[in-house]
Design a protein around this motif. Structure first.
Motif, PDB file in Angstrom:
ATOM      1  N   ASP A  24       0.840  -1.210   0.000  1.00  0.00           N
ATOM      2  CA  ASP A  24       0.000   0.000   0.000  1.00  0.00           C
ATOM      3  C   ASP A  24       0.873   1.258   0.000  1.00  0.00           C
ATOM      4  N   ALA A  25       1.904   1.239   0.839  1.00  0.00           N
ATOM      5  CA  ALA A  25       2.791   2.408   0.938  1.00  0.00           C
ATOM      6  C   ALA A  25       3.544   2.624  -0.375  1.00  0.00           C
ATOM      7  N   LEU A  26       4.004   1.526  -0.969  1.00  0.00           N
ATOM      8  CA  LEU A  26       4.713   1.628  -2.245  1.00  0.00           C
ATOM      9  C   LEU A  26       3.819   2.216  -3.331  1.00  0.00           C
ATOM     10  N   ASP A  27       2.575   1.780  -3.354  1.00  0.00           N
ATOM     11  CA  ASP A  27       1.635   2.303  -4.358  1.00  0.00           C
ATOM     12  C   ASP A  27       1.425   3.804  -4.180  1.00  0.00           C
ATOM     13  N   VAL A  28       1.390   4.253  -2.921  1.00  0.00           N
ATOM     14  CA  VAL A  28       1.254   5.694  -2.672  1.00  0.00           C
ATOM     15  C   VAL A  28       2.512   6.421  -3.159  1.00  0.00           C
ATOM     16  N   ALA A  29       3.672   5.828  -2.888  1.00  0.00           N
ATOM     17  CA  ALA A  29       4.935   6.461  -3.309  1.00  0.00           C
ATOM     18  C   ALA A  29       4.968   6.634  -4.827  1.00  0.00           C
ATOM     19  N   LEU A  30       4.581   5.581  -5.551  1.00  0.00           N
ATOM     20  CA  LEU A  30       4.629   5.653  -7.014  1.00  0.00           C
ATOM     21  C   LEU A  30       3.603   6.667  -7.548  1.00  0.00           C
ATOM     22  N   THR A  31       2.434   6.711  -6.905  1.00  0.00           N
ATOM     23  CA  THR A  31       1.423   7.685  -7.339  1.00  0.00           C
ATOM     24  C   THR A  31       1.901   9.114  -7.083  1.00  0.00           C
ATOM     25  N   ALA A  32       2.488   9.328  -5.898  1.00  0.00           N
ATOM     26  CA  ALA A  32       2.985  10.675  -5.578  1.00  0.00           C
ATOM     27  C   ALA A  32       4.084  11.090  -6.552  1.00  0.00           C
ATOM     28  N   SER A  33       4.845  10.103  -6.993  1.00  0.00           N
ATOM     29  CA  SER A  33       5.899  10.385  -7.963  1.00  0.00           C
ATOM     30  C   SER A  33       5.314  10.813  -9.309  1.00  0.00           C
ATOM     31  N   VAL A  34       4.201  10.199  -9.694  1.00  0.00           N
ATOM     32  CA  VAL A  34       3.520  10.599 -10.933  1.00  0.00           C
ATOM     33  C   VAL A  34       3.055  12.059 -10.830  1.00  0.00           C
ATOM     34  N   PHE A  35       2.693  12.475  -9.611  1.00  0.00           N
ATOM     35  CA  PHE A  35       2.287  13.864  -9.373  1.00  0.00           C
ATOM     36  C   PHE A  35       3.492  14.782  -9.137  1.00  0.00           C
ATOM     37  N   GLU A  36       4.668  14.234  -9.373  1.00  0.00           N
ATOM     38  CA  GLU A  36       5.928  14.991  -9.277  1.00  0.00           C
ATOM     39  C   GLU A  36       6.156  15.618  -7.905  1.00  0.00           C
ATOM     40  N   GLN A  37       5.814  14.862  -6.866  1.00  0.00           N
ATOM     41  CA  GLN A  37       6.085  15.317  -5.507  1.00  0.00           C
ATOM     42  C   GLN A  37       7.460  14.816  -5.058  1.00  0.00           C
ATOM     43  N   ASP A  38       7.948  15.438  -3.996  1.00  0.00           N
ATOM     44  CA  ASP A  38       9.257  15.085  -3.463  1.00  0.00           C
ATOM     45  C   ASP A  38       9.060  14.003  -2.382  1.00  0.00           C
ATOM     46  N   ILE A  39       9.547  12.804  -2.629  1.00  0.00           N
ATOM     47  CA  ILE A  39       9.181  11.661  -1.783  1.00  0.00           C
ATOM     48  C   ILE A  39      10.380  11.066  -1.042  1.00  0.00           C
ATOM     49  N   SER A  40      10.203  10.867   0.249  1.00  0.00           N
ATOM     50  CA  SER A  40      11.185  10.126   1.041  1.00  0.00           C
ATOM     51  C   SER A  40      10.488   8.929   1.685  1.00  0.00           C
ATOM     52  N   LEU A  41      11.244   7.850   1.857  1.00  0.00           N
ATOM     53  CA  LEU A  41      10.707   6.676   2.544  1.00  0.00           C
ATOM     54  C   LEU A  41      11.524   6.443   3.809  1.00  0.00           C
ATOM     55  N   LEU A  42      10.816   6.148   4.888  1.00  0.00           N
ATOM     56  CA  LEU A  42      11.484   5.835   6.149  1.00  0.00           C
ATOM     57  C   LEU A  42      11.012   4.463   6.611  1.00  0.00           C
TER      58      LEU A  42
END
Lengths: 122, 130
Positions: A24-42
């Protein structure tokens, strides 16, 4: 819409296959990336197990998460942080991880959380 | 302040959906705005019209529905998580050749883009995990 750019921190706290949280978290990360947001994972607590190499989830009829994790750099998601405390508590070392990640102590984790615009926890 | 809520726990199995509800109600009462409520993972069961809790217990799907209708809240149920778990609107039910949809009124199915958009335009994204 796309002119809004925020920093997202996605916190992964759960082991890779016991629940849907990791995927679920990975899917959010990939979607946020499509929206060109700045993403960090912890990765905190049992979440650090997500980064181990050689997952073999076929025996429990799950899809392998590692392929999705390996795709993160292609989505420009390369800010990956791991709790040093969680690693140590589980007897893990950095060379066992499947992705280049930065180890942070608890104080650095607090600073990381506070410098992001949005935090989501899984 | 503009809030959006991300809920991932199943209603009745975890406290997360009920706590999120209390938070939303109180935030609205204090004059804040809720831009969107996103039901993800097991929280998608909140959108089931078939949930039938005992009468002396909190009816979580109904309470959210009422709060949404009183305050024009946008209740979004993650489509991928929902369809997998058997929460379908009429369109999805037809598409997947099921007898009928079971998504409650005031809830709608949509994708993760709605979660990301909510985080982009809200001051705070609150996570209510199990």
């Amino acid at each position: 819409m796309s002119q809004i750019k925020k920093s997202f921190l996605l916190i992964n706290r759960q082991a890779p296959y016991g629940s849907s949280a990791a995927r679920d978290a990975l899917d959010v990360a990939l979607t946020a990336s499509v929206f060109e947001q700045d993403i960090s994972l912890l990765f905190l607590a049992d979440g650090v197990f997500q980064l181990l190499q050689n997952h073999q989830p076929q025996g429990i009829r799950q899809k392998n998460l590692s392929a999705n994790l390996a795709a993160l750099p292609m989505y420009d998601i390369d800010q990956i942080f791991v709790s040093a405390t969680a690693m140590q508590a589980r007897g893990l070392t950095k060379d066992q991880l499947s992705l280049p990640a930065e180890l942070l102590d608890d104080q650095q984790i607090a600073a990381l959380i506070s410098r992001h615009d949005q935090v989501m926890s899984f | 302040m503009i809030f959006s809520l991300l809920i991932t726990g199943a209603p009745y199995s975890s406290q997360s959906v009920a706590t999120a509800y209390q938070f939303a109600r109180e935030a609205l009462q204090q004059g804040h705005t809720i831009h969107r409520v996103f039901f993800y993972a097991d929280a998608v069961h909140t959108g089931s019209a078939l949930a039938t809790p005992p009468q002396d217990e909190m009816h979580i799907p109904d309470e959210w529905q009422q709060l949404a209708s009183d305050n024009q809240l946008d209740l979004v149920v993650c489509i991928a998580a929902a369809v997998r778990r058997g929460v379908l609107d009429d369109g999805e039910a037809k598409r997947h050749e099921k007898n009928g949809g079971n998504l409650k009124d005031n809830y709608h199915l949509s994708g993760l883009g709605q979660l990301v958009e909510a985080a982009m335009v809200s001051d705070r994204m609150m996570t209510f995990a199990p």
